[in-house]
Design a protein around this motif. Structure first.
Motif, PDB file in Angstrom:
ATOM      1  N   ILE A 111      40.647  40.195  48.559  1.00 38.53           N
ATOM      2  CA  ILE A 111      41.500  39.816  47.436  1.00 38.53           C
ATOM      3  C   ILE A 111      42.635  38.972  47.990  1.00 38.53           C
ATOM      4  O   ILE A 111      43.515  39.468  48.709  1.00 38.53           O
ATOM      5  CB  ILE A 111      42.070  41.047  46.710  1.00 38.53           C
ATOM      6  N   ARG A 113      45.936  36.595  47.553  1.00 35.17           N
ATOM      7  CA  ARG A 113      47.065  36.489  46.606  1.00 35.17           C
ATOM      8  C   ARG A 113      46.997  35.202  45.800  1.00 35.17           C
ATOM      9  O   ARG A 113      47.348  35.170  44.620  1.00 35.17           O
ATOM     10  CB  ARG A 113      48.389  36.573  47.373  1.00 35.17           C
ATOM     11  N   THR A 114      46.523  34.123  46.419  1.00 37.30           N
ATOM     12  CA  THR A 114      46.433  32.845  45.719  1.00 37.30           C
ATOM     13  C   THR A 114      44.982  32.430  45.504  1.00 37.30           C
ATOM     14  O   THR A 114      44.700  31.262  45.241  1.00 37.30           O
ATOM     15  CB  THR A 114      47.175  31.746  46.502  1.00 37.30           C
ATOM     16  N   GLY A 115      44.055  33.407  45.618  1.00 40.54           N
ATOM     17  CA  GLY A 115      42.639  33.106  45.440  1.00 40.54           C
ATOM     18  C   GLY A 115      41.973  32.766  46.756  1.00 40.54           C
ATOM     19  O   GLY A 115      42.578  32.815  47.832  1.00 40.54           O
ATOM     20  N   GLY A 116      40.687  32.408  46.684  1.00 42.57           N
ATOM     21  CA  GLY A 116      39.961  32.036  47.887  1.00 42.57           C
ATOM     22  C   GLY A 116      39.459  33.228  48.661  1.00 42.57           C
ATOM     23  O   GLY A 116      39.647  34.383  48.275  1.00 42.57           O
ATOM     24  N   GLY A 117      38.802  32.925  49.793  1.00 43.88           N
ATOM     25  CA  GLY A 117      38.213  33.967  50.612  1.00 43.88           C
ATOM     26  C   GLY A 117      38.988  34.228  51.884  1.00 43.88           C
ATOM     27  O   GLY A 117      40.041  33.606  52.139  1.00 43.88           O
ATOM     28  N   GLY A 168      46.750  38.776  51.691  1.00 44.58           N
ATOM     29  CA  GLY A 168      45.423  39.216  51.291  1.00 44.58           C
ATOM     30  C   GLY A 168      45.175  40.651  51.700  1.00 44.58           C
ATOM     31  O   GLY A 168      45.860  41.195  52.572  1.00 44.58           O
ATOM     32  N   HIS A 183      37.001  42.338  38.760  1.00 43.71           N
ATOM     33  CA  HIS A 183      37.410  40.951  38.523  1.00 43.71           C
ATOM     34  C   HIS A 183      38.565  40.508  39.413  1.00 43.71           C
ATOM     35  O   HIS A 183      38.805  39.307  39.555  1.00 43.71           O
ATOM     36  CB  HIS A 183      37.820  40.771  37.051  1.00 43.71           C
ATOM     37  N   THR A 186      38.498  38.133  44.995  1.00 45.30           N
ATOM     38  CA  THR A 186      38.349  36.676  45.109  1.00 45.30           C
ATOM     39  C   THR A 186      37.172  36.300  46.017  1.00 45.30           C
ATOM     40  O   THR A 186      36.780  35.144  46.052  1.00 45.30           O
ATOM     41  CB  THR A 186      39.644  36.025  45.634  1.00 45.30           C
ATOM     42  N   GLU A 187      36.607  37.286  46.744  1.00 45.53           N
ATOM     43  CA  GLU A 187      35.407  37.048  47.545  1.00 45.53           C
ATOM     44  C   GLU A 187      34.724  38.370  47.843  1.00 45.53           C
ATOM     45  O   GLU A 187      35.349  39.308  48.340  1.00 45.53           O
ATOM     46  CB  GLU A 187      35.765  36.366  48.883  1.00 45.53           C
TER      47      GLU A 187
END
Length: 309
Positions: A111, A113-117, A168, A183, A186-187
């Motif tokens: 997860i 904080r700003t998205g992505g893996g 993260g 949901h 983020t990865e």
């Protein structure tokens, strides 16, 4: 029909309560009993109360089960619902793991904080986790990361992420699914690079030995395939004398009448890794896990364990 109220012991986190409620619902359906036939008893554990340091520094796995098991031994509860990955390999005298619910996904979820893996994090980003396994696996992939102890329940960790305490974190997909929070991930981390904790995704039920009434009650919801897989994984853990001080991962999969196991041990910095596999018939599940643990211990050598313990 059974008329005595069955008392189900559990920790008090939202996830633990969701697991206890799932167990109750399955028992209600299996035995055509009303909700009033069961009482969920919340028990505070040492592991829940310690929030300022890693569990490895405080005593290991049993911190999440000790008080619940004491209530089971004393007769204050009739059965206990646990996350299998929290269970020590040696149980208190008079107790046994008598049933496992069907296993959920075993993957970890990153997860950001700003998205992505995980690999999208900036150089020397801050990663929060209370798991030595997740720390070691993350550092194996991203040795530049700055890892800090990240304790608390799922909601607490998500809040710390929002508050920019870290960049993260990682959680079990099974837990997020049970909380209807999948949901937020983020990865979804692939188990080939990020193998799960032994027992991850499986709910287990602990009862008193020779309590025939409760044993028969929970057998109706026991998932045999999960039970075989967990027997293999727990045998591997036992052969390594596993605890929260040992970064290790492993996963047993049942395919028809065969079982396939893969295991791994790492140093906390992720720099040294040893992997093992094994397979055989279902009746050999425990033996496969034990042999894998013995072989990987011999392969790593005593220096591996002494260098960071």
């Amino acid at each position: 029909m059974q008329t005595d109220v069955v008392r189900i012991g559990t920790r008090g986190s939202a996830l633990a309560l969701a697991q206890a409620a799932e167990t109750r619902a399955r028992l209600m359906a299996a035995h055509d009993l009303p909700e009033e036939a069961f009482e969920i008893v919340v028990i505070s554990t040492t592991g829940d109360r310690i929030q300022d340091r890693a569990l490895a520094q405080a005593g290991g796995k049993g911190l999440f089960t000790k008080e619940i098991e004491e209530a089971l031994i004393d007769g204050r509860i009739d059965l206990a619902v646990h996350s299998s990955k929290d269970m020590p390999t040696v149980l208190p005298e008079g107790l046994e793991l008598s049933a496992f619910l069907e296993r959920e996904d075993v993957n970890d979820v990153f997860i950001g904080r700003t998205g992505g893996g995980l690999t999208d994090l900036p150089q020397e980003a801050r990663l929060g986790t209370s798991s030595l396994r997740r720390q070691a696996l993350a550092l194996r992939i991203r040795p530049d990361l700055k890892v800090s102890v990240f304790r608390g329940n799922v909601q607490t960790r998500l809040r710390k992420l929002e508050e920019n305490v870290v960049d993260g974190t990682m959680l079990a997909l099974a837990g997020l699914k049970r909380l209807k929070l999948e949901h937020v991930g983020t990865e979804v981390l692939d188990i080939s690079d990020f193998p799960p904790a032994l027992g991850q995704g499986a709910i287990c039920i602990e009862t008193r030995v020779n309590d025939k009434r409760i044993w028969e009650l929970v057998q109706a919801i026991h998932h045999a395939e999960t039970g075989v897989a967990l027997a293999c994984e727990r045998a591997f853990l036992a052969a390594l004398d596993g605890s929260c001080r040992t970064p290790m991962a492993g996963y047993a999969q049942v395919d028809g009448d065969r079982i396939h196991f893969s295991g791994m041990i790492l140093t906390p910095d992720g720099k040294e890794v040893h992997e093992i596999t094994g397979e055989g018939s279902l009746i050999e599940a425990c033996e496969i896990g034990t042999q894998a643990g013995t072989r990987i211990r011999e392969r790593a050598g005593s220096r591996f364990f002494e260098s960071w313990s």
